[in-house]
Design an enzyme around this catalytic site. Structure first.
Site, PDB file in Angstrom:
ATOM      1  N   ARG A 114       0.816  -1.212   0.000  1.00 37.05           N
ATOM      2  CA  ARG A 114       0.000   0.000   0.000  1.00 37.05           C
ATOM      3  C   ARG A 114       0.853   1.267   0.000  1.00 37.05           C
ATOM      4  O   ARG A 114       0.560   2.219  -0.724  1.00 37.05           O
ATOM      5  CB  ARG A 114      -1.001  -0.022   1.160  1.00 37.05           C
ATOM      6  CG  ARG A 114      -0.549   0.526   2.461  1.00 37.05           C
ATOM      7  CD  ARG A 114      -1.658   0.534   3.496  1.00 37.05           C
ATOM      8  NE  ARG A 114      -2.306  -0.757   3.579  1.00 37.05           N
ATOM      9  CZ  ARG A 114      -3.602  -0.927   3.853  1.00 37.05           C
ATOM     10  NH1 ARG A 114      -4.361   0.123   4.068  1.00 37.05           N
ATOM     11  NH2 ARG A 114      -4.120  -2.115   3.938  1.00 37.05           N
ATOM     12  N   THR A 115       1.927   1.309   0.784  1.00 39.40           N
ATOM     13  CA  THR A 115       2.755   2.518   0.816  1.00 39.40           C
ATOM     14  C   THR A 115       3.498   2.704  -0.490  1.00 39.40           C
ATOM     15  O   THR A 115       3.568   3.811  -1.030  1.00 39.40           O
ATOM     16  CB  THR A 115       3.744   2.463   1.997  1.00 39.40           C
ATOM     17  OG1 THR A 115       3.017   2.346   3.215  1.00 39.40           O
ATOM     18  CG2 THR A 115       4.603   3.718   2.048  1.00 39.40           C
ATOM     19  N   LYS A 136      24.339  -9.069  -3.152  1.00 40.88           N
ATOM     20  CA  LYS A 136      25.654  -9.646  -3.466  1.00 40.88           C
ATOM     21  C   LYS A 136      26.767  -9.000  -2.648  1.00 40.88           C
ATOM     22  O   LYS A 136      27.948  -9.231  -2.906  1.00 40.88           O
ATOM     23  CB  LYS A 136      25.946  -9.478  -4.955  1.00 40.88           C
ATOM     24  CG  LYS A 136      24.866 -10.063  -5.870  1.00 40.88           C
ATOM     25  CD  LYS A 136      25.081  -9.657  -7.320  1.00 40.88           C
ATOM     26  CE  LYS A 136      23.916 -10.106  -8.191  1.00 40.88           C
ATOM     27  NZ  LYS A 136      24.024  -9.623  -9.583  1.00 40.88           N
ATOM     28  N   HIS A 191       7.625   7.332  10.314  1.00 41.99           N
ATOM     29  CA  HIS A 191       6.898   7.121   9.058  1.00 41.99           C
ATOM     30  C   HIS A 191       6.221   8.447   8.741  1.00 41.99           C
ATOM     31  O   HIS A 191       5.008   8.596   8.890  1.00 41.99           O
ATOM     32  CB  HIS A 191       5.879   5.994   9.238  1.00 41.99           C
ATOM     33  CG  HIS A 191       5.332   5.437   7.961  1.00 41.99           C
ATOM     34  ND1 HIS A 191       5.536   6.024   6.730  1.00 41.99           N
ATOM     35  CD2 HIS A 191       4.570   4.323   7.733  1.00 41.99           C
ATOM     36  CE1 HIS A 191       4.930   5.298   5.806  1.00 41.99           C
ATOM     37  NE2 HIS A 191       4.343   4.262   6.383  1.00 41.99           N
ATOM     38  N   ARG A 207      12.258   2.426   2.479  1.00 43.16           N
ATOM     39  CA  ARG A 207      11.631   1.717   3.597  1.00 43.16           C
ATOM     40  C   ARG A 207      12.582   0.619   4.040  1.00 43.16           C
ATOM     41  O   ARG A 207      13.092  -0.153   3.218  1.00 43.16           O
ATOM     42  CB  ARG A 207      10.291   1.114   3.182  1.00 43.16           C
ATOM     43  CG  ARG A 207       9.483   0.534   4.344  1.00 43.16           C
ATOM     44  CD  ARG A 207       8.191  -0.067   3.810  1.00 43.16           C
ATOM     45  NE  ARG A 207       7.297  -0.491   4.868  1.00 43.16           N
ATOM     46  CZ  ARG A 207       6.274   0.232   5.312  1.00 43.16           C
ATOM     47  NH1 ARG A 207       6.042   1.433   4.796  1.00 43.16           N
ATOM     48  NH2 ARG A 207       5.484  -0.240   6.254  1.00 43.16           N
TER      49      ARG A 207
END
Length: 318
Positions: A65-66, A93, A144, A115
């Site tokens: 959703r974000t 890697k 947030h 995020r």
């Protein structure tokens, strides 16, 4: 973290937290979001504020959703959007995040929406960004900020102001970046009282929220409040609460119609999603007349449009 946000000319350089952002900047972002929303809903053309800009979504945690909200926000303002595939990237890697950012900056990426499960990762990348801006889409349990903005926008829509409001935030406060950003925004805009409620093991240290009321009694917490923000509780955390299961958690900390009646009659019910119906909130409350949960989702796009436009737009807010 807050010192990274502002450039030498006082404009907003990155968006990492609402803590210390200040009332004027937060209100400017909310006003800009409301203006863009009005244009969109009127069917008027949106300004191409992000034309020839490239926004890269760097999501090291799953969040449909974000990420979708940020992508829609950027595209509606004319940006190119890249959803970076973390699983197939060089970070898997052994390449450092800083090197990944530098590589993408060399490709003329203008903004990184980040995020990450670890506190401070967006700020760490912002400290190494040479030209691009960084927007925090959630880091650990720390911040947030765009969720905070959309929650404030929704509150202001329904109440006309934040000044003087009594707001309850309920659930897993200790691990919630949403709760922290909401508290930072509510403080900045003059909320009269912020009440935090949850099981003892899921409440934060009182010193971190010295100006909030902490409680284990949800019924008392909800008495006379103007808004209720329910937080998602992870089921594995319930399993580690002594004497709790999902049924017991709902009995003590779930929002049902009986508890909602303790709030003001015009109180609104909010939730950042995704919801666990029947655990933290009853289905008939989540879908009821006082719920503004879907409005929060819609407002998230406009709040993120405002944030991106402020940081990257041809016309920057001060």
């Amino acid at each position: 973290m807050s010192e990274l946000q502002t450039a030498e000319d006082a404009r907003l350089r990155h968006l990492l937290t609402l803590d210390g952002l200040g009332r004027a900047r937060i209100e400017a972002l909310l006003d800009h979001a409301a203006q863009l929303r009005s244009l969109w809903r009127a069917g008027a053309p949106l300004p191409a504020l992000l034309d020839r800009r490239t926004v890269v979504n760097l999501f090291f945690e799953a969040s449909t959703r974000t990420r979708t909200s940020f992508e829609l926000a950027a595209r509606r303002l004319g940006a190119d959007v890249v959803n970076f595939d973390i699983s197939g990237s060089s970070t898997s890697k052994g390449e450092t995040l800083e090197d990944t950012l530098a590589t993408l900056e060399a490709m003329d990426a203008d903004a990184f929406v980040v995020r990450h499960k670890e506190n401070g990762t967006p700020a760490r990348l912002a400290a190494h960004a040479r030209r691009a801006v960084v927007l925090n889409a959630g880091d650990g349990n720390q911040a947030h900020p765009t969720q905070g903005l959309l929650d404030l926008l929704t509150l202001r829509d329904h109440k006309g102001r934040i000044d003087g409001l009594r707001v309850a935030i309920c659930g897993d406060i200790r691990h919630s970046r949403v709760a922290r950003s909401d508290v930072h925004g509510l403080r900045a805009l003059g909320a009269a009282e912020i009440r935090l409620c949850g099981p003892a093991a899921l409440l934060p240290d009182a010193a971190e929220f010295a100006d909030c009321t902490l409680s284990h009694d949800l019924d008392a917490t909800l008495e006379g409040v103007d808004a209720i923000i329910m937080l998602r509780i992870q089921k594995e955390r319930i399993e580690h609460l002594p004497g709790f299961d999902e049924t017991e958690y709902f009995a003590r900390f779930g929002l049902d119609r009986r508890r909602l009646a303790r709030a003001r009659s015009d109180a609104i019910v909010m939730h950042p999603g995704p919801m666990n119906r029947g655990i933290e909130i009853a289905a008939d409350v989540a879908d009821g007349a006082q719920s503004v949960i879907l409005e929060q989702v819609a407002n998230g796009i406009f709040a993120r449009m405002a944030a991106l436009a402020t940081l990257l737009g041809r016309e920057r807010n001060g």
